[in-house]
Write an enzyme that holds these catalytic residues in place. Structure first.
Site, short mmCIF file in Angstrom:
data_model
loop_
_atom_site.label_atom_id
_atom_site.label_comp_id
_atom_site.label_asym_id
_atom_site.label_seq_id
_atom_site.Cartn_x
_atom_site.Cartn_y
_atom_site.Cartn_z
N TYR A 146 0.87 -1.18 0.00
CA TYR A 146 0.00 0.00 0.00
C TYR A 146 0.90 1.22 0.00
O TYR A 146 1.66 1.45 0.94
CB TYR A 146 -0.92 0.01 1.24
CG TYR A 146 -1.84 1.19 1.24
CD1 TYR A 146 -2.96 1.22 0.40
CD2 TYR A 146 -1.61 2.31 2.04
CE1 TYR A 146 -3.81 2.32 0.37
CE2 TYR A 146 -2.46 3.41 2.01
CZ TYR A 146 -3.55 3.40 1.18
OH TYR A 146 -4.40 4.49 1.14
N ASP B 217 9.40 3.32 0.73
CA ASP B 217 8.21 3.92 1.32
C ASP B 217 8.27 3.65 2.82
O ASP B 217 7.94 2.57 3.29
CB ASP B 217 6.96 3.31 0.69
CG ASP B 217 5.67 3.85 1.31
OD1 ASP B 217 5.76 4.50 2.37
OD2 ASP B 217 4.60 3.60 0.75
N LYS C 239 2.55 10.26 8.11
CA LYS C 239 2.05 9.88 9.43
C LYS C 239 2.55 10.80 10.56
O LYS C 239 2.30 11.96 10.52
CB LYS C 239 2.41 8.43 9.72
CG LYS C 239 1.92 7.44 8.63
CD LYS C 239 0.46 7.15 8.73
CE LYS C 239 0.06 5.97 7.86
NZ LYS C 239 -1.38 5.83 7.75
N1 PMP Z 1 2.50 4.35 2.31
C1 PMP Z 1 2.30 3.52 3.34
C2 PMP Z 1 3.28 2.42 3.60
C3 PMP Z 1 1.18 3.69 4.17
O1 PMP Z 1 0.97 2.84 5.19
C4 PMP Z 1 0.32 4.77 3.92
C5 PMP Z 1 -0.90 5.03 4.78
N2 PMP Z 1 -1.41 3.97 5.49
C6 PMP Z 1 0.57 5.61 2.84
C7 PMP Z 1 1.68 5.38 2.06
C8 PMP Z 1 -0.34 6.75 2.52
O2 PMP Z 1 -0.22 7.77 3.45
P1 PMP Z 1 -1.43 8.81 3.64
O3 PMP Z 1 -2.54 8.06 4.28
O4 PMP Z 1 -0.84 9.88 4.50
O5 PMP Z 1 -1.78 9.31 2.29
#
Ligand code: PMP
Length: 441
Positions: free
Chosen positions: A166, A247, A274
């Protein structure tokens, strides 16, 4: 492994789920009523898909420290920690003070402010691979910008990602390439498949702009990468001139230099999100100076990167206070040790009860799975029966413990050792109450 799949047990599990849901419905009438009103103006009453669960999601009225209180007045110890963004708890005094002092000076300047460079410096001093960075409003945007930069910098189109990963609302691969994803050319590999990934990188190498990966799959269930897998990614990207994008939106909290420091990995670009905004909206992407310098607006042909709220004073100031005054490396280490203890204890509790559960993860990030078989990729979870997790979720809610419906937990700094012990005891009590479900097979 426990065997639980007799017809009798199957029916009993359905009954247990129905009863757990019915008790939840009876306990949470205000949540139900507000959900019904919300559904008139929001699709399914929802504006953030992950928060929805049947029969209706919990609605929170207020939070403080590690506690959440729902609109029906029940209190929960918050083991979800806002899917990792709530690292500082719900009312950290240092962050509140930073926010209130910013409020006194006014909002929305439409100009640079005194906070953004300080926060950037606090981050680059911790992340060895991030020489320069830019802020966004979310992890989603950060990943989209990092991929956009990789495509421009390499002049190539393809992006290697992994099933289950994700990377935000527009790059989600839980079940392959989601229909709402950005229309990039994705090549989808299998997480932790060393040989298959090496082959895939070599096959697509000349067209590969980037390899985008999570050092531990987060949304897919806290599945850590193996060292061999990470070195195939690093070596393969280097061999073919593709950019390696880590990421670290979730995993950055696994050490003060992120999972990359913990694993000894140097990506070309890194994305963050986050908790870095102290609990307010946040995202960032950064990395090698030669790559990020393409965004320097004073240079000819600079790449544009916009965002009205990229440097909003609240996130910048709260993030700076959080990083420099609260989240010292020692504090972060202690938090991750507390998470390791919780994960180990849960696994001991599951094993002692002979229950069909296990917990995976690293440090303060963990996920309970409805299987006691080893989990090294999302495929290992394909046969797990989600009903077990639903029972555990509702039973723990009733005992005053909140985690994600999917079994995910992210410890905040506000969680105490006593609360960790309380959760372990509560899990033990649920397993003993429910023992008939998996011992009758
Ligand atoms: N990358 C990862 C690994 C995530 O866990 C998340 C959010 N859960 C995101 C990107 C997206 O971040 P945001 O919700 O701030 O758009």
């Amino acid at each position: 492994m426990s065997t639980v799949s007799t017809a009798t047990t199957d029916e009993a599990v359905d009954t247990a789920v129905a009863e757990a849901r019915a008790r939840y419905v009876a306990r949470c009438p205000r949540s139900a009523a507000i959900q019904a009103e919300a559904a008139k103006v929001l699709p399914g009453g929802n504006t953030r898909s992950v928060l929805w669960f049947a029969p209706f999601p919990l609605r929170i009225a207020r939070g403080w420290d590690s506690i959440l209180e729902d609109v029906d007045g029940h209190r929960y110890v918050d083991f979800l920690g806002e899917y990792t963004a709530g690292l500082f708890g719900h009312s950290n005094p240092v962050i509140r003070e930073a926010i209130t002092s910013v409020l006194a000076d006014g909002l929305s300047f439409g100009a640079n402010n005194v906070y953004e460079a300080s926060l950037a410096a606090a981050i680059t001093s911790r992340f060895a691979s991030m020489e320069l960075l830019r802020f966004t409003n979310s992890g989603t945007e950060a990943n989209l910008m990092a991929v956009a930069l990789a495509r421009v910098a390499t002049g190539r189109d393809d992006v290697l990602v992994f099933r289950g990963a994700y990377h935000g609302g527009l790059m989600s691969f839980a079940k392959g390439n989601a229909p709402t994803n950005a229309p990039y050319s994705f090549v989808i590999g299998q997480y932790n498949d060393v040989e298959g990934t090496r082959r895939l990188i070599d096959e697509h190498g000349p067209a590969l702009a980037a390899v985008l990966f999570e050092p531990m799959l987060g949304s897919a269930g806290c599945i850590p990468a193996t060292p061999e897998f990470l070195s195939v990614l690093r070596d393969g990207a280097t061999r073919h001139g593709a950019l390696l994008i880590a990421d670290e939106v979730m995993t950055s909290r696994l050490s003060s230099g992120g999972a990359q420091a913990r694993f000894g990995l140097l990506p070309d670009l890194t994305t963050l999100g986050k908790y870095f905004g102290g609990g307010l909206s946040f995202g960032a992407f950064g990395g090698r100076r030669d790559l990020m310098s393409r965004f320097d607006p004073s240079t000819p042909d600079a790449l544009a990167h916009a965002g009205t709220f990229n440097n909003n004073v609240l996130s910048m100031a709260a993030g700076h206070a959080a990083l420099t005054k609260v989240l010292t490396p020692a504090v972060l280490d202690a938090l991750n040790q507390r998470g390791d203890r919780l994960r180990h204890s849960l696994n001991l509790t599951f094993a002692a009860a002979g229950a069909p559960f296990s917990a995976t993860g690293i440090g303060s990030l963990l996920n309970v799975h409805a299987t006691d078989a080893p989990v090294s990729s999302p495929a290992d979870l394909a046969a797990a029966d989600d009903r077990w997790k639903e029972i555990l979720f509702f039973d723990l809610l009733e005992r005053g413990y909140y985690m994600a419906r999917r079994g995910f937990m992210a410890l905040s700094l506000a969680i105490t050792d006593a609360q960790v012990d309380g959760l372990i005891d509560a899990v033990g009590a649920v397993l003993s109450d429910r023992a008939a479900l998996w011992t009758r097979g």
